[in-house]
Design a protein around this motif. Structure first.
Motif, PDB file in Angstrom:
ATOM      1  N   LEU A 119      41.049  32.270  35.969  1.00 32.25           N
ATOM      2  CA  LEU A 119      40.435  30.948  35.906  1.00 32.25           C
ATOM      3  C   LEU A 119      41.425  29.874  35.486  1.00 32.25           C
ATOM      4  O   LEU A 119      41.158  28.691  35.646  1.00 32.25           O
ATOM      5  N   GLY A 120      42.576  30.293  34.939  1.00 41.75           N
ATOM      6  CA  GLY A 120      43.597  29.322  34.567  1.00 41.75           C
ATOM      7  C   GLY A 120      44.599  29.065  35.668  1.00 41.75           C
ATOM      8  O   GLY A 120      45.537  28.299  35.477  1.00 41.75           O
ATOM      9  N   GLY A 121      44.436  29.680  36.830  1.00 40.76           N
ATOM     10  CA  GLY A 121      45.375  29.496  37.921  1.00 40.76           C
ATOM     11  C   GLY A 121      45.194  28.171  38.629  1.00 40.76           C
ATOM     12  O   GLY A 121      44.095  27.616  38.677  1.00 40.76           O
ATOM     13  N   GLY A 122      46.281  27.660  39.223  1.00 40.33           N
ATOM     14  CA  GLY A 122      46.226  26.373  39.891  1.00 40.33           C
ATOM     15  C   GLY A 122      46.174  26.451  41.395  1.00 40.33           C
ATOM     16  O   GLY A 122      46.047  25.432  42.068  1.00 40.33           O
ATOM     17  N   ALA A 123      46.276  27.659  41.944  1.00 40.61           N
ATOM     18  CA  ALA A 123      46.247  27.823  43.396  1.00 40.61           C
ATOM     19  C   ALA A 123      44.815  28.125  43.846  1.00 40.61           C
ATOM     20  O   ALA A 123      43.859  28.040  43.073  1.00 40.61           O
ATOM     21  N   ASP A 124      44.648  28.513  45.103  1.00 40.60           N
ATOM     22  CA  ASP A 124      43.329  28.717  45.703  1.00 40.60           C
ATOM     23  C   ASP A 124      42.671  29.980  45.139  1.00 40.60           C
ATOM     24  O   ASP A 124      43.227  31.077  45.216  1.00 40.60           O
ATOM     25  N   ARG A 125      41.462  29.834  44.597  1.00 35.47           N
ATOM     26  CA  ARG A 125      40.721  30.973  44.053  1.00 35.47           C
ATOM     27  C   ARG A 125      39.512  31.310  44.919  1.00 35.47           C
ATOM     28  O   ARG A 125      38.555  31.926  44.445  1.00 35.47           O
ATOM     29  N   SER A 126      39.538  30.928  46.182  1.00 37.20           N
ATOM     30  CA  SER A 126      38.394  31.161  47.057  1.00 37.20           C
ATOM     31  C   SER A 126      38.045  32.637  47.180  1.00 37.20           C
ATOM     32  O   SER A 126      36.886  32.987  47.391  1.00 37.20           O
ATOM     33  N   LEU A 127      39.029  33.522  47.070  1.00 39.52           N
ATOM     34  CA  LEU A 127      38.789  34.954  47.195  1.00 39.52           C
ATOM     35  C   LEU A 127      38.714  35.639  45.842  1.00 39.52           C
ATOM     36  O   LEU A 127      38.651  36.865  45.767  1.00 39.52           O
ATOM     37  N   ALA A 128      38.736  34.842  44.748  1.00 38.01           N
ATOM     38  CA  ALA A 128      38.680  35.346  43.380  1.00 38.01           C
ATOM     39  C   ALA A 128      39.858  36.274  43.108  1.00 38.01           C
ATOM     40  O   ALA A 128      40.974  35.966  43.517  1.00 38.01           O
ATOM     41  N   ASP A 129      39.652  37.460  42.481  1.00 38.77           N
ATOM     42  CA  ASP A 129      40.776  38.169  41.884  1.00 38.77           C
ATOM     43  C   ASP A 129      40.933  39.636  42.264  1.00 38.77           C
ATOM     44  O   ASP A 129      41.839  40.290  41.740  1.00 38.77           O
ATOM     45  N   LEU A 130      40.083  40.200  43.118  1.00 38.74           N
ATOM     46  CA  LEU A 130      40.230  41.622  43.406  1.00 38.74           C
ATOM     47  C   LEU A 130      39.357  42.005  44.578  1.00 38.74           C
ATOM     48  O   LEU A 130      38.441  41.289  44.974  1.00 38.74           O
ATOM     49  N   PHE A 131      39.643  43.186  45.143  1.00 33.34           N
ATOM     50  CA  PHE A 131      38.746  43.881  46.058  1.00 33.34           C
ATOM     51  C   PHE A 131      39.051  45.357  45.949  1.00 33.34           C
ATOM     52  O   PHE A 131      40.017  45.754  45.281  1.00 33.34           O
ATOM     53  N   GLN A 132      38.250  46.229  46.549  1.00 35.15           N
ATOM     54  CA  GLN A 132      38.338  47.650  46.237  1.00 35.15           C
ATOM     55  C   GLN A 132      38.304  48.539  47.478  1.00 35.15           C
ATOM     56  O   GLN A 132      37.903  48.114  48.562  1.00 35.15           O
ATOM     57  N   VAL A 133      38.713  49.807  47.250  1.00 37.17           N
ATOM     58  CA  VAL A 133      38.670  50.853  48.270  1.00 37.17           C
ATOM     59  C   VAL A 133      38.083  52.099  47.628  1.00 37.17           C
ATOM     60  O   VAL A 133      38.276  52.355  46.438  1.00 37.17           O
ATOM     61  N   ALA A 134      37.331  52.883  48.408  1.00 37.63           N
ATOM     62  CA  ALA A 134      36.765  54.142  47.930  1.00 37.63           C
ATOM     63  C   ALA A 134      36.763  55.141  49.078  1.00 37.63           C
ATOM     64  O   ALA A 134      36.516  54.778  50.230  1.00 37.63           O
ATOM     65  N   PHE A 135      37.027  56.416  48.765  1.00 41.26           N
ATOM     66  CA  PHE A 135      36.967  57.468  49.768  1.00 41.26           C
ATOM     67  C   PHE A 135      35.546  58.020  49.873  1.00 41.26           C
ATOM     68  O   PHE A 135      34.817  58.102  48.883  1.00 41.26           O
TER      69      PHE A 135
END
Length: 681
Positions: free
Chosen positions: A476-492
């Protein structure tokens, strides 16, 4: 997501202004490198605020993905506080066969953490009985976990984040069709930051989160599938490591916590708990607000005892280059995985590279890091790694990568022609986004992930450009684009195929607007969770046989440990007090959980705090230990415990005594235990 310095998290569910990327058709089978066509997981466009005439723009951010042992796929995403979270489910036996290009007909399961301020007519608000006034119960963060019962429907646990009271927990035994009443206070300590969960067996779920007061990583266990988390307690940052990575004083750099993982193998390591985090390299750097440049993993082996208290021992995996000019490893978030033979794997980003390391001895030592992104996207920005593992050394790693050199936060390089303000108009014309960096989803797979030299097959698995411009790695302290927020995941899944959920803003939100053209940064983007799954093997034959990972080295001569759980008489006659303890003198470490509802002056809840080294001594069949404590979730107290192992059958013979002191406070109690057992090891 996270806010590091301020340590308070409030993600308002306001529509984000972002950008339209090149749209590619979704018609081909195995669209990209053996993966299904990417599909958007549908959500309502807006969420009206009751009796206001205003609405929130609905988003699908930071998707969590899990697949249970029966092949049920779950994807949960956030709208942001106070908008709640959403859940999609695919269960083939009920939801139908895959569609064109391998896409799944996901069922929308509503908002398990409550619909909060959202209108019931928007589709799928669940458990609204807890929230009649329309106050949202979550949406800041979400994570899900699946259990592994020997029979019956696997349990699904879900947690979402507000600021206060903190973490909301719920669970489903009907594959997401219904949930338990949301519990908005599953975290023992109020005002929390970034929670993660993982599950094992039929009903065991572990929850971790930051305690904002100390920035230690609190860990709690649930034995009821994630409805409550009161069955076990520990702190993942041990007392030896805390000075270098903790948040006391508050001006420290502290740490960023990644996910928690439990070993679900059939090996002796089954039940081990692992916690990854990034932090400064030493005390001096922490006190000087230095860079978070080192990777650590905390390991708990005594958690397998099932006691109300357990300890962690931390190991430094990797130290990044020193100097303020270096991004280090703090690029949201480091991630962990364990496979079916007890091997442990870690990934992280320094913004340019995705690094990978593994442990063959239950987190005691780690391999030299390997750059898994370089062969496919070397020299460009690569961020947001996540990892899954199963079988024997089968590894899948996903991340976002762009098409040019430069830091992902650098607007001048990645967004030419754009002022340094999110959503601002181009400096000239209305189409500057045509020249911006283009981002895709990357995947690296290995079937020999713990060999001396693992081999990976890397590929692009998004069938369209998912985003253009910068991607912020500063929370939340970043100055660039946060449209995609901060993570995504993978699962088998059970067939060893990867299932990937990621945020995507390649479309203009034409229905909500404004729509000022596909290449104009003032147009509003439609932000949704997208999904793709693997249709064919890419890295070779998955090995499902082999030998278990090595164990940690034996303790040195003279090492002693005391463990126990049980009850003693309360200060109030006729009532009982509960305790759990683990203490060891090798690298002094202790964990204490104590609760007395009948304490004079009111109920008392005591938990140890790793803000300083505990003192631990052994004499004969007794162990004495003392250290810092939280009383009723407040810091500033000291505890002292003496526990004695007087017989194999503990009740009526073993003894336990405790004293707690603090500002204008004193408590003591003790005697023969009335149930349970204490053991010297």
């Amino acid at each position: 997501m996270k806010l590091h310095k301020v340590r308070l998290r409030l993600l308002l569910a306001l529509g984000l202004l972002s950008t339209l990327a090149l749209v590619i058709g979704h018609r081909s089978v195995m669209a990209v490198n053996g993966f299904s066509n990417n599909q958007e997981l549908a959500l309502p466009l807006t969420a009206p605020i009751a009796n206001s005439g205003a609405s929130f723009t609905v988003r699908g951010l930071e998707p969590s993905v899990r697949v249970d042992a029966q092949g049920t796929v779950y994807v949960s995403s956030i709208r942001g506080v106070p908008g709640g979270v959403d859940l999609h489910r695919y269960y083939a036996a009920v939801d139908g066969a895959p569609g064109s290009g391998g896409t799944y007909p996901f069922k929308y399961e509503g908002q398990p953490d409550n619909c909060g301020i959202l209108n019931m007519s928007q589709g799928g608000c669940a458990n609204n009985n807890l929230d009649p006034l329309g106050v949202g119960l979550g949406g800041g963060d979400v994570d899900i976990a699946v259990n592994q019962p020997t029979s019956g429907t696997p349990n699904l646990a879900l947690v979402s984040l507000t600021i206060a009271p903190g973490v909301t927990g719920t669970h489903s035994t009907t594959r997401g069709d219904s949930f338990s009443t949301p519990n908005p206070a599953v975290a023992l300590i109020p005002v929390d930051d970034r929670q993660w969960i993982d599950g094992t067996d039929a009903q065991t779920v572990y929850l971790n989160y930051h305690d904002v007061a100390t920035f230690n990583i609190e860990v709690q266990r649930s034995n009821d599938g994630g409805r409550t988390y009161v069955d076990g307690f520990g702190e993942a940052i041990d007392p030896q490591t805390f000075p270098a990575v903790g948040g006391v004083p508050a001006t420290n750099s502290a740490n960023t916590a990644g996910q928690i993982k439990v070993d679900r193998s059939s090996c002796a390591s089954r039940g081990n708990l692992y916690q990854i985090f990034v932090a400064p390299d030493n005390l001096t750097e922490n006190l000087a607000a230095g860079a978070l440049r080192s990777i650590y993993v905390g390991v708990s082996t005594d958690v397998k005892l099932g006691l109300p208290a357990f300890t962690f021992t931390d190991t430094k995996v990797f130290t990044g280059p020193a100097g303020a000019q270096n991004q280090g490893a703090n690029n949201l978030f480091p991630a962990l995985a364990t496979d079916d033979f007890g091997f442990v794997y870690a990934v992280w980003s320094d913004n340019s590279n995705i690094f990978y390391s593994f442990s063959t001895n239950q987190g005691t030592t780690w391999s030299n890091p390997m750059n898994v992104s370089f062969p496919v996207n070397g020299g460009h920005a690569n961020v947001f790694p996540w990892i899954a593992a199963d079988a024997n050394g089968h590894i899948g790693i996903v991340w976002f990568g762009d098409d040019r050199a430069g830091n992902s936060n650098d607007r001048s390089t990645l967004e030419p022609g754009h002022p340094a303000t999110q959503g601002a108009a181009c400096n000239s014309g209305t189409t500057c986004m045509q020249d911006w960096a283009q981002w895709n989803v990357y995947y690296a797979e290995s079937v020999n992930g713990h060999d001396a030299t693992p081999s990976f097959v890397q590929s692009v698995i998004s069938d369209h450009v998912i985003h253009r411009g910068t991607i912020s790695t500063g929370g939340l302290g970043g100055g660039a684009d946060r449209s995609l927020a901060d993570l995504f995941q993978v699962a088998f899944d059970p067939q060893h195929f990867a299932n990937v959920a990621f945020s995507d803003d390649h479309l203009v939100n034409t229905e909500v607007g404004p729509d000022n053209g596909p290449d104009n940064p003032t147009s509003r983007r439609k932000i949704r969770a997208n999904f793709t799954h693997q249709l064919m093997a890419t890295a070779g034959v998955v090995v499902a046989t082999g030998s278990c990972a090595d164990g940690p080295p034996p303790p040195p001569p003279g090492a002693e440990k005391i463990t126990g759980r049980g009850q003693i008489a309360s200060q109030t006659p006729g009532q009982t007090a509960n305790f759990g303890l683990v203490a060891q003198n090798d690298k002094p470490n202790a964990s204490l959980s104590y609760h007395d509802d009948g304490a004079n002056g009111g109920a008392i809840d005591v938990h140890s705090a790793n803000t300083s080294l505990p003192s631990i001594t052994f004499s004969g069949n007794c162990g004495t230990f003392n250290g810092d404590a939280k009383v009723n979730q407040k810091l500033g107290y000291k505890y002292s415990v003496k526990a004695c192992d007087n017989a194999d059958a503990g009740a009526g013979q073993d003894t336990f005594s405790i004293s707690v002191t603090g500002p204008n406070f004193s408590y003591s109690n003790g005697g023969f235990i009335t149930s349970g057992n204490i053991q010297i090891h």
